[in-house]
Design a protein around this motif. Structure first.
Motif, PDB file in Angstrom:
ATOM      1  N   ASP A  40      60.339  39.780  35.637  1.00 39.55           N
ATOM      2  CA  ASP A  40      60.630  38.722  36.605  1.00 39.55           C
ATOM      3  C   ASP A  40      61.370  37.556  35.942  1.00 39.55           C
ATOM      4  O   ASP A  40      61.276  37.374  34.727  1.00 39.55           O
ATOM      5  CB  ASP A  40      59.316  38.226  37.214  1.00 39.55           C
ATOM      6  N   PRO A  41      62.150  36.796  36.739  1.00 39.41           N
ATOM      7  CA  PRO A  41      62.231  36.860  38.209  1.00 39.41           C
ATOM      8  C   PRO A  41      63.223  37.877  38.763  1.00 39.41           C
ATOM      9  O   PRO A  41      63.303  38.056  39.966  1.00 39.41           O
ATOM     10  CB  PRO A  41      62.653  35.444  38.579  1.00 39.41           C
ATOM     11  N   LEU A  42      64.005  38.547  37.864  1.00 40.29           N
ATOM     12  CA  LEU A  42      65.003  39.508  38.358  1.00 40.29           C
ATOM     13  C   LEU A  42      64.361  40.603  39.195  1.00 40.29           C
ATOM     14  O   LEU A  42      64.889  40.993  40.247  1.00 40.29           O
ATOM     15  CB  LEU A  42      65.758  40.127  37.188  1.00 40.29           C
ATOM     16  N   LEU A  43      63.232  41.119  38.724  1.00 39.57           N
ATOM     17  CA  LEU A  43      62.586  42.224  39.426  1.00 39.57           C
ATOM     18  C   LEU A  43      62.261  41.839  40.865  1.00 39.57           C
ATOM     19  O   LEU A  43      62.600  42.567  41.816  1.00 39.57           O
ATOM     20  CB  LEU A  43      61.315  42.639  38.675  1.00 39.57           C
ATOM     21  N   LEU A  52      62.187  27.863  36.719  1.00 42.61           N
ATOM     22  CA  LEU A  52      62.350  28.046  38.157  1.00 42.61           C
ATOM     23  C   LEU A  52      62.077  26.751  38.921  1.00 42.61           C
ATOM     24  O   LEU A  52      61.640  26.780  40.062  1.00 42.61           O
ATOM     25  CB  LEU A  52      61.415  29.159  38.657  1.00 42.61           C
ATOM     26  N   ALA A  53      62.382  25.629  38.290  1.00 42.52           N
ATOM     27  CA  ALA A  53      62.169  24.340  38.965  1.00 42.52           C
ATOM     28  C   ALA A  53      62.964  24.261  40.256  1.00 42.52           C
ATOM     29  O   ALA A  53      62.539  23.631  41.226  1.00 42.52           O
ATOM     30  CB  ALA A  53      62.557  23.194  38.032  1.00 42.52           C
ATOM     31  N   GLY A  54      64.134  24.913  40.295  1.00 45.52           N
ATOM     32  CA  GLY A  54      64.954  24.915  41.496  1.00 45.52           C
ATOM     33  C   GLY A  54      64.561  25.947  42.525  1.00 45.52           C
ATOM     34  O   GLY A  54      65.133  25.987  43.620  1.00 45.52           O
ATOM     35  N   ASP A  55      63.591  26.796  42.186  1.00 41.65           N
ATOM     36  CA  ASP A  55      63.142  27.844  43.113  1.00 41.65           C
ATOM     37  C   ASP A  55      61.629  28.025  42.984  1.00 41.65           C
ATOM     38  O   ASP A  55      61.146  29.073  42.552  1.00 41.65           O
ATOM     39  CB  ASP A  55      63.865  29.158  42.801  1.00 41.65           C
ATOM     40  N   PRO A  56      60.870  27.002  43.350  1.00 37.26           N
ATOM     41  CA  PRO A  56      59.412  27.082  43.183  1.00 37.26           C
ATOM     42  C   PRO A  56      58.783  28.204  44.003  1.00 37.26           C
ATOM     43  O   PRO A  56      57.739  28.726  43.628  1.00 37.26           O
ATOM     44  CB  PRO A  56      58.923  25.710  43.628  1.00 37.26           C
ATOM     45  N   GLY A  57      59.423  28.565  45.130  1.00 35.18           N
ATOM     46  CA  GLY A  57      58.890  29.670  45.922  1.00 35.18           C
ATOM     47  C   GLY A  57      58.891  30.968  45.146  1.00 35.18           C
ATOM     48  O   GLY A  57      57.949  31.766  45.238  1.00 35.18           O
ATOM     49  N   MET A  58      59.953  31.200  44.362  1.00 35.20           N
ATOM     50  CA  MET A  58      60.014  32.400  43.524  1.00 35.20           C
ATOM     51  C   MET A  58      58.923  32.352  42.463  1.00 35.20           C
ATOM     52  O   MET A  58      58.274  33.367  42.164  1.00 35.20           O
ATOM     53  CB  MET A  58      61.380  32.514  42.873  1.00 35.20           C
ATOM     54  N   PHE A  59      58.683  31.186  41.894  1.00 33.58           N
ATOM     55  CA  PHE A  59      57.635  31.044  40.889  1.00 33.58           C
ATOM     56  C   PHE A  59      56.278  31.444  41.466  1.00 33.58           C
ATOM     57  O   PHE A  59      55.528  32.216  40.854  1.00 33.58           O
ATOM     58  CB  PHE A  59      57.589  29.601  40.386  1.00 33.58           C
ATOM     59  N   VAL A  60      55.964  30.950  42.642  1.00 33.77           N
ATOM     60  CA  VAL A  60      54.691  31.266  43.288  1.00 33.77           C
ATOM     61  C   VAL A  60      54.595  32.759  43.576  1.00 33.77           C
ATOM     62  O   VAL A  60      53.548  33.384  43.355  1.00 33.77           O
ATOM     63  CB  VAL A  60      54.531  30.453  44.591  1.00 33.77           C
ATOM     64  N   THR A  61      55.678  33.361  44.046  1.00 33.70           N
ATOM     65  CA  THR A  61      55.681  34.789  44.351  1.00 33.70           C
ATOM     66  C   THR A  61      55.428  35.621  43.100  1.00 33.70           C
ATOM     67  O   THR A  61      54.632  36.564  43.106  1.00 33.70           O
ATOM     68  CB  THR A  61      57.017  35.202  44.992  1.00 33.70           C
ATOM     69  N   VAL A  62      56.099  35.270  42.011  1.00 39.26           N
ATOM     70  CA  VAL A  62      55.930  36.027  40.767  1.00 39.26           C
ATOM     71  C   VAL A  62      54.507  35.894  40.248  1.00 39.26           C
ATOM     72  O   VAL A  62      53.889  36.882  39.814  1.00 39.26           O
ATOM     73  CB  VAL A  62      56.947  35.569  39.712  1.00 39.26           C
ATOM     74  N   VAL A  63      53.961  34.678  40.267  1.00 42.63           N
ATOM     75  CA  VAL A  63      52.580  34.487  39.807  1.00 42.63           C
ATOM     76  C   VAL A  63      51.631  35.354  40.626  1.00 42.63           C
ATOM     77  O   VAL A  63      50.721  35.988  40.080  1.00 42.63           O
ATOM     78  CB  VAL A  63      52.182  33.000  39.883  1.00 42.63           C
TER      79      VAL A  63
END
Length: 322
Positions: A178-181, A260-271
């Protein structure tokens, strides 16, 4: 008198007074495996344990008597150090899976050939910085009855290069983290065949439980700085527990830890996808290292790893509880 006053303080304040230095390193390109460690710093848990954590380059030497040097990262660091003659020992586990996904690129014309045929004839993109990616890719090929061939793996140096290769069809399959995956899954660009962010799939592919990331230090530092390392473990374990239960709103302020400061939604999804990969109880045993060495000897130059034993890789006599 001062000593008696200090002894009367609560444990938290006694530890704070000690201000024990720790030299800590981690690779910049594997943010997910070390997330609990960096959260321990950001959330103030290391400071609460009385630790003064200083950043240092991976593998760098520190002045004698200035505190232990600890590395947080993939198990490959411990392996390399020992192969180079350094007595590096893992003493606390951070991740129990490779946190990688193996996926086929969706054919733009919609005419996908059979999986085995595509794996046999295709090129597979993997991250150059993560040695585990090549191993996972090879294991997936073998699981589908395909023997890896020379030149089949295409090494990427960064996400932009990977994105270009996938879009242009330069690769037929990928083994990425992640986050590519997650990004490619959401875009429908890939079809995942094996997802080792999940413990069951990781154990099925690797043939048993493994340790893929850990805290490690030299055997000498482990012997001489037990209380300091136990304080570090307490802080990391506390951050790991927080990570397991944190809500989306709790997580958002820390998205920058994974760039991923510019994409916090992706951060939450990956976690959310990765939570079960992280080890809250990072106690280590030799069995997990047996599995790691078995995989390496199967896929790599077996003679290179023949001299390595679990006893050389893990601090078997070290205990987080003292």
């Amino acid at each position: 008198m001062a000593a008696a006053a200090a002894a009367a303080l609560p444990p938290l304040y006694r530890r704070a007074q000690a201000a024990q230095p720790v030299w800590l390193s981690w690779p910049a390109d594997t943010p997910w495996k070390t997330l609990a460690v960096r959260l321990a710093l950001r959330l103030g848990y290391t400071a609460a344990e009385g630790l003064q954590v200083r950043a240092v380059r991976p593998g760098a030497a520190v002045a004698p008597g200035s505190g232990p040097r600890v590395h947080a990262g993939g198990i490959d660091f411990v392996l390399r150090q020992n192969l180079d003659g350094e007595a590096e020992r893992a003493f606390w586990g951070l991740a129990r899976t490779p946190q990688l996904g193996f996926a086929l690129r969706h054919a733009s014309n919609g005419a996908d050939a059979g999986v085995a045929a595509r794996l046999r004839d295709g090129r597979i993109g993997v991250a150059a910085h993560d040695p585990m990616a090549a191993y996972v890719a090879s294991l997936v090929l073998l699981a589908h009855g395909v023997r890896p061939r020379p030149g089949q793996l295409v090494l990427w140096t960064d996400a932009d290069e990977a994105q270009t290769a996938l879009v242009q069809g330069d690769v037929d399959a990928v083994c990425v983290g992640d986050p590519l995956l997650t990004r490619w899954q959401q875009a429908g660009a890939i079809r995942v065949l094996s997802d080792t962010r999940y413990a069951a799939e990781s154990q099925r592919l690797l043939g048993g439980p493994v340790v893929c990331a850990c805290l490690s230090a030299s055997a000498r530092d482990i012997a001489e700085h037990g209380p300091t390392l136990r304080a570090l473990v307490r802080a990391v374990q506390r951050a790991g527990r927080w990570l397991q239960t944190a809500s989306a709103m709790d997580l958002v302020p820390y998205a920058d830890l994974a760039d991923l400061a510019g994409d916090p939604g992706m951060f939450v999804t990956v976690v959310t996808h990765t939570r079960e990969s992280w080890m809250v109880d990072g106690s280590l045993d030799e069995r997990s290292f047996h599995h790691v060495l078995r995989v390496l000897r199967t896929l790599s130059d077996s003679e290179r790893y023949e001299a390595l034993t679990p006893e050389r890789l893990v601090a078997t006599r070290w205990s987080a509880s003292g």
